[in-house]
Design an enzyme around this catalytic site. Sequence first.
Site, PDB file in Angstrom:
ATOM      1  N   SER A 133      35.335  35.904  64.228  1.00 49.61           N
ATOM      2  CA  SER A 133      36.370  36.444  63.343  1.00 49.61           C
ATOM      3  C   SER A 133      36.219  37.956  63.273  1.00 49.61           C
ATOM      4  O   SER A 133      35.118  38.487  63.472  1.00 49.61           O
ATOM      5  CB  SER A 133      36.230  35.839  61.945  1.00 49.61           C
ATOM      6  OG  SER A 133      36.980  36.555  60.994  1.00 49.61           O
ATOM      7  N   TYR A 146      30.627  33.858  54.687  1.00 49.86           N
ATOM      8  CA  TYR A 146      31.552  33.723  55.818  1.00 49.86           C
ATOM      9  C   TYR A 146      31.343  34.828  56.848  1.00 49.86           C
ATOM     10  O   TYR A 146      31.170  34.551  58.046  1.00 49.86           O
ATOM     11  CB  TYR A 146      32.988  33.745  55.316  1.00 49.86           C
ATOM     12  CG  TYR A 146      34.014  33.629  56.418  1.00 49.86           C
ATOM     13  CD1 TYR A 146      34.203  32.429  57.089  1.00 49.86           C
ATOM     14  CD2 TYR A 146      34.803  34.715  56.788  1.00 49.86           C
ATOM     15  CE1 TYR A 146      35.130  32.316  58.104  1.00 49.86           C
ATOM     16  CE2 TYR A 146      35.740  34.612  57.792  1.00 49.86           C
ATOM     17  CZ  TYR A 146      35.904  33.412  58.455  1.00 49.86           C
ATOM     18  OH  TYR A 146      36.828  33.306  59.466  1.00 49.86           O
TER      19      TYR A 146
END
Length: 246
Positions: A133, A146
């Site tokens: 990501s 995350y």
Amino acid sequence: MAKTCLITGASSGMGKTTALHYAAKGWQVFAVARSADKLAELAASNSNVKPVSLDVTDSVALANWTAGLPAGQKFDAVILNAGTCEYVEATDLDLAAFERTFAVNVQGVVACTRYLLPLLNKGSHPTLAIVSSMSHFFPFTRAEAYGASKAAVAYFAESLRVDLADTDINVCLIEPGFIDTPLTRKNDFEMPFLMAPEDAAKRIFKGISDGKTRLRFPRRLSFVLKTLGLLPYNLRNKIASKMKQQ
């Protein structure tokens, strides 16, 4: 003979649209996810989709499934897309949230690589694609679990590419921005340059077909985050703190 790919996290979001895109292009797709019901619906929509109900955090189940595949089963592409996101509070870090996030985003990727790498169709320039990501480019608020997991898996992919350089396996690191999925719809903040999952699937298919080693999309968000990363460290931190307060 049709090419074959395996995609994890294929029951919804970017994984689902990518599985459908590959199937529409004539590939045989092993669609992996935990939800048997959603996978059954996916398979019913295209005969090229083979549902595989499997939890990527269960390494024993992964080992047993791969061991039970027919002799000679090979994959031309493996896309490790399964992921999760949990936000945490810095003043009261939720250790269980970190464990859950890393179990899927990191350990799941490592376990899948362990058992699927030997099944890549060597000699045909196969691809192992790992989804990270853009979140690890910049310190976002409450993203300690995350963002750290995506930074870890990005490093894993880069290091893996070095160690596989003398093979014909292409390791492709995929770093998307905000994609409109059930996971991102839970966010309560503005998501710049939000992209439809169908557009993401097209970029993934083309990038892997072209032999890319790194895919970042949308480009506008990548440019913004890379530019912020070039700023002096203290200034970057001030900007991140201001974003938190908005």
